[in-house]
Design a protein around this motif. Structure first.
Motif, short mmCIF file in Angstrom:
data_model
loop_
_atom_site.label_atom_id
_atom_site.label_comp_id
_atom_site.label_asym_id
_atom_site.label_seq_id
_atom_site.Cartn_x
_atom_site.Cartn_y
_atom_site.Cartn_z
N MET A 195 0.85 -1.18 0.00
CA MET A 195 0.00 0.00 0.00
C MET A 195 0.90 1.24 0.00
N ILE A 196 0.53 2.22 -0.81
CA ILE A 196 1.27 3.48 -0.91
C ILE A 196 0.33 4.61 -0.52
N THR A 197 0.82 5.52 0.31
CA THR A 197 0.06 6.70 0.70
C THR A 197 0.63 7.90 -0.04
N ILE A 198 -0.26 8.68 -0.66
CA ILE A 198 0.15 9.83 -1.46
C ILE A 198 -0.54 11.08 -0.92
N LEU A 199 0.24 12.13 -0.73
CA LEU A 199 -0.27 13.45 -0.32
C LEU A 199 -0.18 14.36 -1.52
N GLY A 200 -1.32 14.89 -1.95
CA GLY A 200 -1.36 15.85 -3.03
C GLY A 200 -1.62 17.24 -2.49
N ILE A 201 -0.89 18.23 -2.99
CA ILE A 201 -1.00 19.60 -2.50
C ILE A 201 -1.29 20.55 -3.66
N ASP A 202 -2.31 21.38 -3.48
CA ASP A 202 -2.64 22.46 -4.42
C ASP A 202 -2.20 23.75 -3.75
N ASP A 215 4.17 8.18 1.42
CA ASP A 215 5.31 7.60 0.70
C ASP A 215 5.72 8.51 -0.46
N GLU A 216 4.75 9.24 -0.99
CA GLU A 216 4.97 10.14 -2.11
C GLU A 216 4.20 11.44 -1.87
N VAL A 217 4.71 12.54 -2.43
CA VAL A 217 4.03 13.83 -2.37
C VAL A 217 4.00 14.41 -3.77
N ALA A 218 2.83 14.90 -4.18
CA ALA A 218 2.68 15.55 -5.47
C ALA A 218 2.23 16.98 -5.23
N ILE A 219 2.91 17.93 -5.84
CA ILE A 219 2.58 19.34 -5.65
C ILE A 219 2.25 19.94 -7.01
N GLU A 220 1.05 20.49 -7.12
CA GLU A 220 0.64 21.13 -8.36
C GLU A 220 1.44 22.41 -8.55
N GLU A 221 1.72 22.75 -9.78
CA GLU A 221 2.46 23.97 -10.08
C GLU A 221 1.58 25.18 -9.75
#
Length: 74
Positions: free
Chosen positions: A1-8, A63-69
Motif C-alpha cells: 500500500m502506498i500513501t500519497i499526499l497531493g497539495i494544491d 510515501d509520495e508527495v505531489a505538488i501542483e504547479e
C-alpha cells in the motif's frame, strides 16, 4: 500500500488530498484546505503553511508527495 499526499499550493488557501493506492485501486483518505488570513504578513503566512503541511506529513506519513504547479492568471 502506498500513501500519497497531493497539495494544491497557494498563499491564502492550500488544498490537499490524501489517497492510498493498493491493489490497483485509489482510496480517498482525507481532503481539505489550510487557510491563511488576508493581510497577514507573508513570512507569517509561510510559517502557518509550513506548520499545516508538517502536521499532514506527521499524521499520514506519505510515501509520495505531489505538488501542483502554482499558477497566477491576470
Amino acid at each position: 500500500m502506498i500513501t500519497i499526499l497531493g497539495i494544491d499550493p497557494g498563499y491564502g488557501t492550500i488544498g490537499y488530498g490524501v489517497v492510498r493506492f493498493d491493489n490497483m485501486k485509489f482510496t480517498p483518505v482525507q481532503y481539505g484546505a489550510a487557510k491563511t488570513a488576508p493581510g497577514t504578513p507573508m513570512h507569517l503566512r509561510l510559517c502557518e503553511i509550513y506548520d499545516d503541511i508538517c502536521t499532514l506529513v506527521d499524521t499520514f506519513h506519505p510515501d509520495e508527495v505531489a505538488i501542483e504547479e502554482l499558477f497566477f492568471s491576470n
